[in-house]
Design an enzyme around this catalytic site. Structure first.
Site, short mmCIF file in Angstrom:
data_model
loop_
_atom_site.label_atom_id
_atom_site.label_comp_id
_atom_site.label_asym_id
_atom_site.label_seq_id
_atom_site.Cartn_x
_atom_site.Cartn_y
_atom_site.Cartn_z
CB VAL A 1 -19.12 -0.89 -3.93
CG1 VAL A 1 -19.42 -2.38 -3.83
CG2 VAL A 1 -17.64 -0.69 -4.24
N GLY B 1 -24.78 2.63 2.52
CA GLY B 1 -23.83 3.28 1.62
C GLY B 1 -24.09 2.93 0.18
CE LYS C 1 -4.52 0.75 0.35
NZ LYS C 1 -5.64 -0.03 -0.17
#
Ligand code: NAD
Length: 351
Positions: free
Chosen positions: A184, A180, A80
């Site tokens: 996605v 949410g 990352k």
């Protein structure tokens, strides 16, 4: 704080820091483990309160990528990058080019991709300085955006959970509460409603609420979504939605969603098990994005991506079965299975 005494340091193979005075770039790259392949993971840009928070984040997130890629069956390790700063204020072409040079200097040990605070167009600038970039393909089914494949993986994961718990993965009249409705969540709502599910969605953003409604969801309030009377709760917003308090409110028999780090702590995994709620570990069910990013880098077809994303259901079914047999939480079982894979990778190489 130093790297070695960070609570998230876990024998990371490489932690590299970069300061470029001209562009103002301050960045950290961490490679957790590369036994299974080069470390791939997103580049996050965020206004961290201090350097310690940035270091903690990159250590934690890179470790998560090792586990995610291992269980997704990808020949990748975990890495990352974080850029310290507010993307709205600090991001510039010069800064992104400097980030590209930084990544290139690591010689391929870390391959970058999109994350919060960075976009596909940012990655294209980074790619001017390094080839160690993925997720910038324009020609794929969804361009460089991995979220439709993440949603697809969550969709298959929900079906696997239904099959395990109820013996059928038929979504007709199954009630799903989605927290949410972003990139996605919206795709997931569309897939679920197309399969006959009844979907309820909550979002703090008015535009995204409208888009969720258009995708077929009934809008519910943000403070009722976690405890909503549904068969499946799909957390697709921010991390740590399931904490000591909210874990007691959940009415759904299945928790299966895209959000990273859904559980505030390991005890919530145990508590879900005690309450008889089947939890699809987040880093397993949300691997559709990394699978897509991998195939984009390999310049493979979207057919390969979809076929691979479907295997998420197989992995989850295995985790559910083994967790029940062993009497441990699904989250713990998933971690053990991932370790089996990437630690075995090391033994095989060393032999
Ligand atoms: P996004 O930012 O597009 O969507 C998140 C949505 O959640 C937004 O619409 C936001 O308004 C809403 N939200 C935030 N707090 C909320 C709250 N308290 N209640 C209700 N809604 C709230 O992000 P995304 O790309 O859709 O990702 C969703 C989650 O899945 C994130 O946790 C992300 O880390 C994870 N994830 C995403 C991908 C991907 O491919 N995009 C891959 C793996 C994991």
């Amino acid at each position: 704080m130093t790297v070695f005494n960070s609570q998230h340091y876990d024998g990371h193979e490489l932690v590299s820091f970069k300061h470029d005075a001209r562009s103002g770039l301050r960045a950290i790259v961490a490679v957790h483990n590369s036994n299974l392949g080069p470390a791939l993971g997103g580049c996050r840009m965020y206004p961290y309160a201090n350097d310690d928070d940035a270091l903690d984040d990159v250590l934690r997130l890179s470790k998560g990528m090792t586990y995610k890629s291992a269980l997704a069956g990808l020949p990748l390790g975990g890495g990352k990058a974080v850029i310290i700063g507010d993307p709205a204020k600090l991001k510039s072409r010069e800064l992104l080019l400097a980030m590209g040079s930084f990544i290139d200097d690591l010689g391929g040990r870390y391959i970058t991709a999109e994350d919060s605070g960075t976009s596909v167009s940012d990655l294209k600038i980074i790619a001017e300085r390094t080839s160690y970039v993925s997720g910038v393909m324009d020609s794929g089914r969804f361009g460089g955006d991995p979220s439709p494949y993440t949603a697809q993986g969550v969709y298959f994961g929900i079906k696997a959970a239904l099959k395990f718990k109820h013996g059928s993965d038929d979504l007709t009249s199954v009630r799903v509460a989605v927290q949410g409705a972003g990139a996605v969540g919206r795709h997931l709502i569309a897939l679920l409603t197309a399969a006959g599910a009844t979907v309820f969605a909550a979002d703090i953003n008015t535009t995204n609420k409208d888009l969720a409604r258009q995708a077929g969801a009934t809008i519910i309030a943000c403070d009722e979504v976690l405890g909503f009377a549904a068969d499946v709760l799909a957390p697709c917003a921010m991390g740590a939605a399931i904490n000591a308090e909210t874990v007691e409110e959940i009415q759904a028999g299945i928790v299966a969603g895209a959000a990273n780090n859904q559980l505030a702590g390991a005890t919530q995994g145990e508590r879900l098990m005690e309450r008889g709620i089947l939890y699809a570990p987040d880093f397993v069910i949300n691997a559709g994005g990394i699978i897509d990013v991998y195939y984009q880098r390999a310049e493979d077809s979207s057919a390969s991506t979809s076929a691979h994303v479907e295997t998420i259901a197989v992995t989850l079914s295995e985790i559910f079965k083994r967790a029940v047999t062993s009497g441990v939480s699904t989250a713990t079982m998933a971690e053990c299975l991932a370790e089996e894979k990437f630690l075995l990778g090391r033994r095989v190489r060393a032999a």
